[in-house]
Motif scaffolding. Structure first.
Motif, PDB file in Angstrom:
ATOM      1  N   GLU A   1      47.003  44.805  18.582  1.00  0.00           N
ATOM      2  CA  GLU A   1      48.356  44.605  19.111  1.00  0.00           C
ATOM      3  C   GLU A   1      48.422  45.164  20.617  1.00  0.00           C
ATOM      4  O   GLU A   1      48.721  44.675  21.620  1.00  0.00           O
ATOM      5  N   ILE A   2      47.853  46.527  20.968  1.00  0.00           N
ATOM      6  CA  ILE A   2      47.738  47.331  21.965  1.00  0.00           C
ATOM      7  C   ILE A   2      47.316  46.542  22.991  1.00  0.00           C
ATOM      8  O   ILE A   2      47.429  46.184  24.045  1.00  0.00           O
ATOM      9  N   ALA A   3      45.916  45.939  22.546  1.00  0.00           N
ATOM     10  CA  ALA A   3      44.889  45.368  23.340  1.00  0.00           C
ATOM     11  C   ALA A   3      45.661  43.850  23.833  1.00  0.00           C
ATOM     12  O   ALA A   3      45.491  43.818  25.183  1.00  0.00           O
ATOM     13  N   THR A   4      46.306  43.304  23.006  1.00  0.00           N
ATOM     14  CA  THR A   4      47.044  42.177  23.496  1.00  0.00           C
ATOM     15  C   THR A   4      47.962  42.239  24.453  1.00  0.00           C
ATOM     16  O   THR A   4      48.185  41.494  25.651  1.00  0.00           O
ATOM     17  N   LEU A   5      48.760  43.631  24.218  1.00  0.00           N
ATOM     18  CA  LEU A   5      50.117  43.680  25.304  1.00  0.00           C
ATOM     19  C   LEU A   5      49.406  44.155  26.472  1.00  0.00           C
ATOM     20  O   LEU A   5      49.843  43.677  27.594  1.00  0.00           O
ATOM     21  N   PHE A   6      48.037  44.975  26.482  1.00  0.00           N
ATOM     22  CA  PHE A   6      47.669  45.458  27.865  1.00  0.00           C
ATOM     23  C   PHE A   6      47.278  44.060  28.598  1.00  0.00           C
ATOM     24  O   PHE A   6      47.080  44.296  29.990  1.00  0.00           O
ATOM     25  N   LEU A   7      46.587  43.368  27.819  1.00  0.00           N
ATOM     26  CA  LEU A   7      45.767  42.162  28.573  1.00  0.00           C
ATOM     27  C   LEU A   7      46.810  41.126  29.301  1.00  0.00           C
ATOM     28  O   LEU A   7      46.697  40.768  30.408  1.00  0.00           O
ATOM     29  N   LYS A   8      48.395  41.423  28.891  1.00  0.00           N
ATOM     30  CA  LYS A   8      49.322  40.849  29.787  1.00  0.00           C
ATOM     31  C   LYS A   8      49.624  41.294  30.822  1.00  0.00           C
ATOM     32  O   LYS A   8      50.404  40.789  32.100  1.00  0.00           O
ATOM     33  N   SER A   9      49.263  42.665  31.046  1.00  0.00           N
ATOM     34  CA  SER A   9      49.523  43.376  32.427  1.00  0.00           C
ATOM     35  C   SER A   9      48.300  43.668  33.070  1.00  0.00           C
ATOM     36  O   SER A   9      48.372  44.669  34.288  1.00  0.00           O
ATOM     37  N   TRP A  10      47.000  43.214  32.756  1.00  0.00           N
ATOM     38  CA  TRP A  10      45.938  43.603  33.329  1.00  0.00           C
ATOM     39  C   TRP A  10      45.651  42.343  34.315  1.00  0.00           C
ATOM     40  O   TRP A  10      45.311  41.309  33.661  1.00  0.00           O
ATOM     41  N   HIS A  11      45.051  42.613  35.452  1.00  0.00           N
ATOM     42  CA  HIS A  11      44.665  41.716  36.421  1.00  0.00           C
ATOM     43  C   HIS A  11      43.219  42.361  37.092  1.00  0.00           C
ATOM     44  O   HIS A  11      43.376  42.742  38.052  1.00  0.00           O
ATOM     45  N   PRO A  12      42.185  42.213  36.400  1.00  0.00           N
ATOM     46  CA  PRO A  12      40.823  42.807  36.959  1.00  0.00           C
ATOM     47  C   PRO A  12      40.419  42.320  38.327  1.00  0.00           C
ATOM     48  O   PRO A  12      40.883  41.123  38.839  1.00  0.00           O
ATOM     49  N   THR A  13      39.913  43.064  39.069  1.00  0.00           N
ATOM     50  CA  THR A  13      39.669  42.777  40.447  1.00  0.00           C
ATOM     51  C   THR A  13      38.223  41.977  40.328  1.00  0.00           C
ATOM     52  O   THR A  13      37.471  41.927  39.382  1.00  0.00           O
TER      53      THR A  13
ATOM     54  N   TYR B   1      42.609  43.772  47.512  1.00  0.00           N
ATOM     55  CA  TYR B   1      41.678  43.426  46.618  1.00  0.00           C
ATOM     56  C   TYR B   1      41.780  41.816  46.254  1.00  0.00           C
ATOM     57  O   TYR B   1      43.133  41.436  46.653  1.00  0.00           O
ATOM     58  N   ILE B   2      40.998  41.354  45.767  1.00  0.00           N
ATOM     59  CA  ILE B   2      40.973  40.076  44.862  1.00  0.00           C
ATOM     60  C   ILE B   2      41.186  40.602  43.604  1.00  0.00           C
ATOM     61  O   ILE B   2      40.103  40.688  43.006  1.00  0.00           O
ATOM     62  N   THR B   3      42.235  39.787  42.890  1.00  0.00           N
ATOM     63  CA  THR B   3      42.345  40.140  41.285  1.00  0.00           C
ATOM     64  C   THR B   3      42.790  38.779  40.800  1.00  0.00           C
ATOM     65  O   THR B   3      43.315  37.901  41.372  1.00  0.00           O
ATOM     66  N   LEU B   4      42.718  38.824  39.473  1.00  0.00           N
ATOM     67  CA  LEU B   4      42.993  37.653  38.586  1.00  0.00           C
ATOM     68  C   LEU B   4      44.536  37.560  38.948  1.00  0.00           C
ATOM     69  O   LEU B   4      45.404  38.616  38.527  1.00  0.00           O
ATOM     70  N   ARG B   5      45.202  36.418  39.133  1.00  0.00           N
ATOM     71  CA  ARG B   5      46.467  36.303  39.083  1.00  0.00           C
ATOM     72  C   ARG B   5      47.178  36.355  37.590  1.00  0.00           C
ATOM     73  O   ARG B   5      48.220  37.026  37.332  1.00  0.00           O
ATOM     74  N   GLY B   6      46.664  35.556  36.538  1.00  0.00           N
ATOM     75  CA  GLY B   6      47.254  35.623  35.388  1.00  0.00           C
ATOM     76  C   GLY B   6      46.483  36.469  34.404  1.00  0.00           C
ATOM     77  O   GLY B   6      46.170  37.561  34.922  1.00  0.00           O
ATOM     78  N   ALA B   7      46.496  36.279  32.988  1.00  0.00           N
ATOM     79  CA  ALA B   7      46.001  37.239  32.165  1.00  0.00           C
ATOM     80  C   ALA B   7      44.890  36.669  31.305  1.00  0.00           C
ATOM     81  O   ALA B   7      44.623  35.477  31.620  1.00  0.00           O
ATOM     82  N   LEU B   8      44.037  37.588  31.034  1.00  0.00           N
ATOM     83  CA  LEU B   8      42.810  37.418  30.352  1.00  0.00           C
ATOM     84  C   LEU B   8      43.075  37.179  28.863  1.00  0.00           C
ATOM     85  O   LEU B   8      44.115  37.773  28.402  1.00  0.00           O
ATOM     86  N   THR B   9      42.309  36.295  28.133  1.00  0.00           N
ATOM     87  CA  THR B   9      42.355  36.300  26.564  1.00  0.00           C
ATOM     88  C   THR B   9      41.545  37.305  26.040  1.00  0.00           C
ATOM     89  O   THR B   9      40.471  37.789  26.583  1.00  0.00           O
TER      90      THR B   9
END
Lengths: 272, 183
Positions: A103-115, B83-91
């Protein structure tokens, strides 16, 4: 007097406690409002007339400095609480404890935008790399094997150490006294003799060694130098007993060259 | 040069500067972009951002100040990092392909949430204690060191953890806390 010392001791202890409290607020991330600023400032004000020496005044200044840092923390705390990011840390930690890893990982993915970051070689750097590779000397040639030399360990004899000049045959002080007695014998009745007549020897190496010892005879008060500036002759005169200090006289350095040419000239002069 | 060609060439330059890693950190500083693209680089970045939207990417601006200014000045933009980042979210499936295990992501989420909730800093031993609740003992240290190496968090000589440049670039801290609180 004893009462005053006791007050000072208690005061110092109070200042240390204030400093420790201020530091722990910062280091342990505690609520900075645990510090009652008005109260501690009042204490510091009351104690101030007691402080007389440098250390006490430094401690007082340190306490004031730490209180200033705590006030700065209080200011940051208020600012943080006023932002939308303020959430009770205990509540967050409690929520995190209750949630599963998934659950924590799923929540985090919603706020994570990797460079996005790419590392790619360009045709130019590829050409440079190829040139470098062609010019590179093979490892076999670069790391030529060098054979190390092995020395068998063992016990060195005194004779070997003497031959390598690692140790001296006689103790330095004893050797110095030998030279002093020799000088006294040569300079009959405490008269002076020519410096070169004392140091001059059959070999240049021995002459240099005697000049070295003569310099210590003069430095340690076993002898003195006299210089005839007109004739440019240096004399050495032994003392009956060593005189360590020459009273209030200023010590001077006398450089006397003992070159190979000087030694040859001395030998020729002696022969004629 | 025609206006369209001019912007096309500047867009390419901006893409090269921002996508390819030039230094230890990805992206570029505002002043670097000004040097490469000219003084109207914010306009070119806005254009690039519009193009990237179709690819689910975005140009992210991270200002030096903790609180981003509403109307940044040129001086503030010059100091900011882009930076260039992902706009949406990852699965979750995609993160596995990136080499992140579910444990690593959960650990990172816990670490960042704890630091944010504690006003931007927390003792390493406190974070380790919270992580140990979910992760095996031997993994907590390894994971924290990995987060430090990646630039998500930083540690000072007193053992205090802080948020580092990558968290500011990649993570929406407010959304993360809101989501945790909403559960």
């Amino acid at each position: 007097m004893a009462k005053r010392t006791k007050t000072k001791l208690l005061g110092t202890e109070k200042l240390h406690r204030i400093i420790d409290l201020c530091r722990s607020l910062e280091e342990r991330g505690l609520d900075p409002f645990l510090l009652d600023v008005d109260n501690v400032l009042e204490t510091i004000k009351e104690l101030f007339p007691e402080w007389k020496n440098h250390d006490e005044l430094c401690l007082d200044a340190e306490a004031v400095n730490e209180i200033a840092s705590a006030i700065n923390l209080q200011s940051k705390w208020v600012k943080h609480r006023s932002t939308s990011l303020h959430t009770d840390p205990f509540l967050i930690e409690e929520k995190l404890r209750k949630l599963s890893k998934e659950e924590i990982a799923t929540l985090f993915l919603k706020s994570w935008h990797p460079t996005i970051e790419l590392e790619q070689i360009s045709p130019r750097s590829l050409t440079e790399a190829m040139t470098y590779w062609q010019d590179l000397v093979p490892l076999g040639k670069r790391w030529l094997r060098t054979e190390g030399s092995w020395t068998k360990t063992g016990i060195a004899t005194k004779k070997e150490l003497l031959a390598q000049n690692i140790i001296a045959e006689k103790e330095f002080s004893k050797e110095l006294e030998t030279y002093w007695h020799e000088l006294k014998q040569k300079a009959v009745d405490g008269k002076k003799i020519e410096y070169w007549d004392f140091i001059g020897s059959e070999t240049y190496a021995e002459t240099a060694n005697r000049a070295y010892m003569a310099s210590f005879l003069v430095t340690y008060g076993y002898a003195t130098l006299e210089i005839d500036r007109l004739e440019e002759i240096v004399y050495i005169k032994p003392h009956e007993t060593p005189i360590p200090k020459m009273g209030n006289k200023q010590a001077v350095s006398v450089p006397i060259p003992v070159s190979l040419a000087d030694w040859k000239a001395w030998r020729e002069g002696r022969a004629s | 040069m025609r206006k369209k060609t001019f912007y096309e060439s500047k867009l390419k330059q901006a893409t090269h500067t921002l996508f390819f890693k030039h230094h230890r950190k990805p992206g570029a500083k505002g002043w670097e972009l000004r040097k490469n693209l000219g003084s109207n680089y914010p306009k070119i970045l806005a254009l690039l951002n519009r193009h990237l939207e179709k690819l689910d990417l975005q140009v992210k601006t991270v200002f030096e100040e903790e609180k981003p200014p509403e109307k940044p000045t040129m001086a503030e933009l010059d100091k900011a990092r882009f930076y260039i980042t992902l706009r949406g979210a990852l699965t979750p499936k995609e993160t596995k392909m990136m080499g992140w295990r579910i444990d690593d992501i959960a650990g990172l989420a816990i670490t960042i949430s704890t630091i944010v909730a504690r006003k931007g800093r927390a003792q390493r031993k406190d974070v380790e204690a919270i992580l140990r609740d979910k992760l095996p003992d031997w993994r907590t240290n390894i994971n924290l060191d990995r987060y430090i190496r990646s630039g998500y968090i930083d540690e000072d000589d007193k053992g205090q953890l802080y948020l580092d440049w990558r968290t500011r670039a990649e993570i929406d801290e407010k959304i993360l806390l809101d989501l945790v609180m909403a559960k």
